[in-house]
Structures are given as structure tokens and as C-alpha cells.
Design a protein around this motif. Structure first.
Motif, PDB file in Angstrom:
ATOM      1  N   VAL A   1      -3.042   0.706  -6.443  1.00  0.00           N
ATOM      2  CA  VAL A   1      -3.554  -0.110  -7.954  1.00  0.00           C
ATOM      3  C   VAL A   1      -3.064  -1.402  -7.274  1.00  0.00           C
ATOM      4  O   VAL A   1      -3.286  -2.491  -8.503  1.00  0.00           O
ATOM      5  CB  VAL A   1      -3.328   0.505  -8.112  1.00  0.00           C
ATOM      6  CG1 VAL A   1      -3.096   2.229  -8.807  1.00  0.00           C
ATOM      7  CG2 VAL A   1      -0.985   0.741  -8.623  1.00  0.00           C
ATOM      8  N   SER A   2      -3.166  -2.206  -6.893  1.00  0.00           N
ATOM      9  CA  SER A   2      -1.867  -3.405  -6.913  1.00  0.00           C
ATOM     10  C   SER A   2      -2.889  -4.308  -6.833  1.00  0.00           C
ATOM     11  O   SER A   2      -4.346  -4.235  -6.062  1.00  0.00           O
ATOM     12  CB  SER A   2      -1.042  -3.445  -5.849  1.00  0.00           C
ATOM     13  OG  SER A   2      -0.043  -2.908  -5.740  1.00  0.00           O
ATOM     14  N   ARG A   3      -2.754  -5.718  -7.424  1.00  0.00           N
ATOM     15  CA  ARG A   3      -3.446  -6.816  -7.766  1.00  0.00           C
ATOM     16  C   ARG A   3      -3.825  -7.114  -6.535  1.00  0.00           C
ATOM     17  O   ARG A   3      -2.317  -7.769  -5.615  1.00  0.00           O
ATOM     18  CB  ARG A   3      -3.692  -7.370  -8.316  1.00  0.00           C
ATOM     19  CG  ARG A   3      -4.220  -6.488  -9.761  1.00  0.00           C
ATOM     20  CD  ARG A   3      -4.259  -6.804 -11.170  1.00  0.00           C
ATOM     21  NE  ARG A   3      -4.663  -6.482 -12.613  1.00  0.00           N
ATOM     22  CZ  ARG A   3      -3.678  -6.325 -13.441  1.00  0.00           C
ATOM     23  NH1 ARG A   3      -3.007  -7.153 -13.765  1.00  0.00           N
ATOM     24  NH2 ARG A   3      -4.042  -5.678 -14.242  1.00  0.00           N
TER      25      ARG A   3
ATOM     26  N   ARG B   1       0.770  -0.947   0.129  1.00  0.00           N
ATOM     27  CA  ARG B   1      -0.318   0.225  -0.502  1.00  0.00           C
ATOM     28  C   ARG B   1       0.922   1.377   0.057  1.00  0.00           C
ATOM     29  O   ARG B   1       0.428   2.030  -0.489  1.00  0.00           O
ATOM     30  CB  ARG B   1      -1.334   0.096   1.137  1.00  0.00           C
ATOM     31  CG  ARG B   1      -2.173  -0.711   0.931  1.00  0.00           C
ATOM     32  CD  ARG B   1      -3.194  -0.384   2.333  1.00  0.00           C
ATOM     33  NE  ARG B   1      -2.663  -0.703   3.517  1.00  0.00           N
ATOM     34  CZ  ARG B   1      -2.711  -2.273   3.595  1.00  0.00           C
ATOM     35  NH1 ARG B   1      -3.496  -2.959   3.112  1.00  0.00           N
ATOM     36  NH2 ARG B   1      -2.243  -2.041   5.601  1.00  0.00           N
TER      37      ARG B   1
ATOM     38  N   ARG C   1      -2.467   6.585  -4.428  1.00  0.00           N
ATOM     39  CA  ARG C   1      -3.416   6.102  -4.448  1.00  0.00           C
ATOM     40  C   ARG C   1      -3.429   4.064  -5.144  1.00  0.00           C
ATOM     41  O   ARG C   1      -2.640   3.428  -5.568  1.00  0.00           O
ATOM     42  CB  ARG C   1      -4.195   6.108  -5.344  1.00  0.00           C
ATOM     43  CG  ARG C   1      -4.687   5.748  -7.422  1.00  0.00           C
ATOM     44  CD  ARG C   1      -6.003   6.443  -7.613  1.00  0.00           C
ATOM     45  NE  ARG C   1      -5.361   6.172  -9.556  1.00  0.00           N
ATOM     46  CZ  ARG C   1      -5.750   4.812  -9.631  1.00  0.00           C
ATOM     47  NH1 ARG C   1      -6.051   3.489  -9.629  1.00  0.00           N
ATOM     48  NH2 ARG C   1      -4.799   4.527 -11.330  1.00  0.00           N
TER      49      ARG C   1
ATOM     50  N   VAL D   1       1.847   5.496  -6.998  1.00  0.00           N
ATOM     51  CA  VAL D   1       0.895   6.062  -7.707  1.00  0.00           C
ATOM     52  C   VAL D   1      -0.626   7.440  -7.558  1.00  0.00           C
ATOM     53  O   VAL D   1      -0.948   8.006  -7.710  1.00  0.00           O
ATOM     54  CB  VAL D   1      -0.121   4.725  -8.326  1.00  0.00           C
ATOM     55  CG1 VAL D   1      -1.698   4.784  -9.000  1.00  0.00           C
ATOM     56  CG2 VAL D   1       1.094   3.719  -8.784  1.00  0.00           C
TER      57      VAL D   1
ATOM     58  N   ASP E   1       2.468   1.798  -3.791  1.00  0.00           N
ATOM     59  CA  ASP E   1       1.707   2.235  -4.641  1.00  0.00           C
ATOM     60  C   ASP E   1       1.168   3.560  -4.072  1.00  0.00           C
ATOM     61  O   ASP E   1       0.704   3.990  -5.016  1.00  0.00           O
ATOM     62  CB  ASP E   1      -0.229   1.627  -4.024  1.00  0.00           C
ATOM     63  CG  ASP E   1      -0.856  -0.049  -4.456  1.00  0.00           C
ATOM     64  OD1 ASP E   1       0.399   0.008  -5.541  1.00  0.00           O
ATOM     65  OD2 ASP E   1      -1.408  -0.311  -4.146  1.00  0.00           O
ATOM     66  N   ASP E   2       1.158   4.313  -2.745  1.00  0.00           N
ATOM     67  CA  ASP E   2       0.883   5.576  -2.578  1.00  0.00           C
ATOM     68  C   ASP E   2       2.076   6.751  -2.805  1.00  0.00           C
ATOM     69  O   ASP E   2       1.876   7.682  -3.794  1.00  0.00           O
ATOM     70  CB  ASP E   2       0.989   5.630  -1.111  1.00  0.00           C
ATOM     71  CG  ASP E   2       0.265   6.836  -0.504  1.00  0.00           C
ATOM     72  OD1 ASP E   2      -0.549   7.379  -1.227  1.00  0.00           O
ATOM     73  OD2 ASP E   2       1.251   7.854  -0.245  1.00  0.00           O
TER      74      ASP E   2
END
Length: 138
Positions: free
Chosen positions: A75-77, A64, A73, A71, A67-68
Motif C-alpha cells: 500500500v505504500s506510495r 514491502r 498487501r 496491511v 506493508d505486508d
């Protein structure tokens, strides 16, 4: 720190669009084709080289955070269960024994493959399937 048993890391990715995927990683990303094989039933594999590889293990909080940072926000699956990591080792039998002692479940003991390597399949703690392989031609 002890000497590593591992001499190579292979990430094995299954794809439904083999040609496009190979072209992307080889021709677009610029990875070097080391070997490729075609086999029975339309089986195909291309091994692309990367000068250096690492295995990065992160918990959900770190994912997380990345991602932050990257990106802004999430977005990782979720973790993909079909990913398998293959490690070249000097001795597949002793490495399999050591990994089992370390908590991995042996799914298949070291077995000679048609391409003359000795491969064992294990499920590592955390659920990732791994292969340890020893090249027998060297």
C-alpha cells in the motif's frame, strides 16, 4: 558513537488545506502547538511538537515487509519528492561543511532568515532535501 550535532528534527509538510491539516494533527492527533506564524502573501506555518522523533530510513524491501506485516498487501506510495526534513543544529556553518564532505550537495549556504535563524539547504544522498538550521535568539 560520536555526539550528535542535531538537537531537533523537523519534518516540513506542504499542504493545500492548511487549516484542516493543522486541525487534524493538533486537535485530532493531539500534537502540541509550539509556534505559529503568518506572513507576507498569505504564508502560514504551525510548528507542532512531538516528545520524541526518530528518522527511520528503509529500503524498498523493508517497506514491502512493513506493508505486508501491517496491511497484508502493498500500500505504500513511491517516495514523495516534496518532503524536506529540517534539523536544528548548534552550528549551521560547520554542520553544512560536514554534510557536504559527507556527500550532500549544498543548494544554499547558511543564510540568515527573517525569523532569525541561520538556515542551509542541502540535497542529501538519496535525493531527500534537508535544511539544517541554527536558532540565533538563544
Amino acid at each position: 558513537m560520536t555526539e550528535s550535532r542535531v538537537t531537533q528534527l523537523r519534518l516540513v509538510a506542504e499542504t493545500d488545506d492548511y487549516d484542516a491539516t493543522v486541525a487534524f494533527y493538533r486537535d485530532v492527533l493531539g500534537l502540541t502547538e509550539q509556534e505559529s506564524y503568518s506572513g507576507e502573501g498569505g504564508a502560514q506555518v504551525t510548528i507542532l511538537g512531538i516528545p520524541r522523533a526518530t528518522l527511520e530510513i528503509a529500503n524498498r524491501a523493508q517497506v514491502r515487509l512493513i506493508d505486508d506485516v501491517e496491511v497484508g498487501r502493498p500500500v505504500s506510495r513511491p517516495p514523495a519528492l516534496s518532503i524536506r526534513v529540517a534539523f536544528e543544529v548548534q552550528d549551521a556553518a560547520s554542520t553544512t561543511t560536514a554534510l557536504e564532505a559527507g556527500g550532500a550537495e549544498v543548494l544554499a549556504a547558511p543564510t540568515r532568515t527573517p525569523w532569525n535563524s541561520l538556515n542551509a539547504r542541502l540535497e542529501a544522498p538519496g535525493g531527500l532535501q534537508i535544511t539544517v538550521f541554527q536558532e540565533l535568539d538563544s
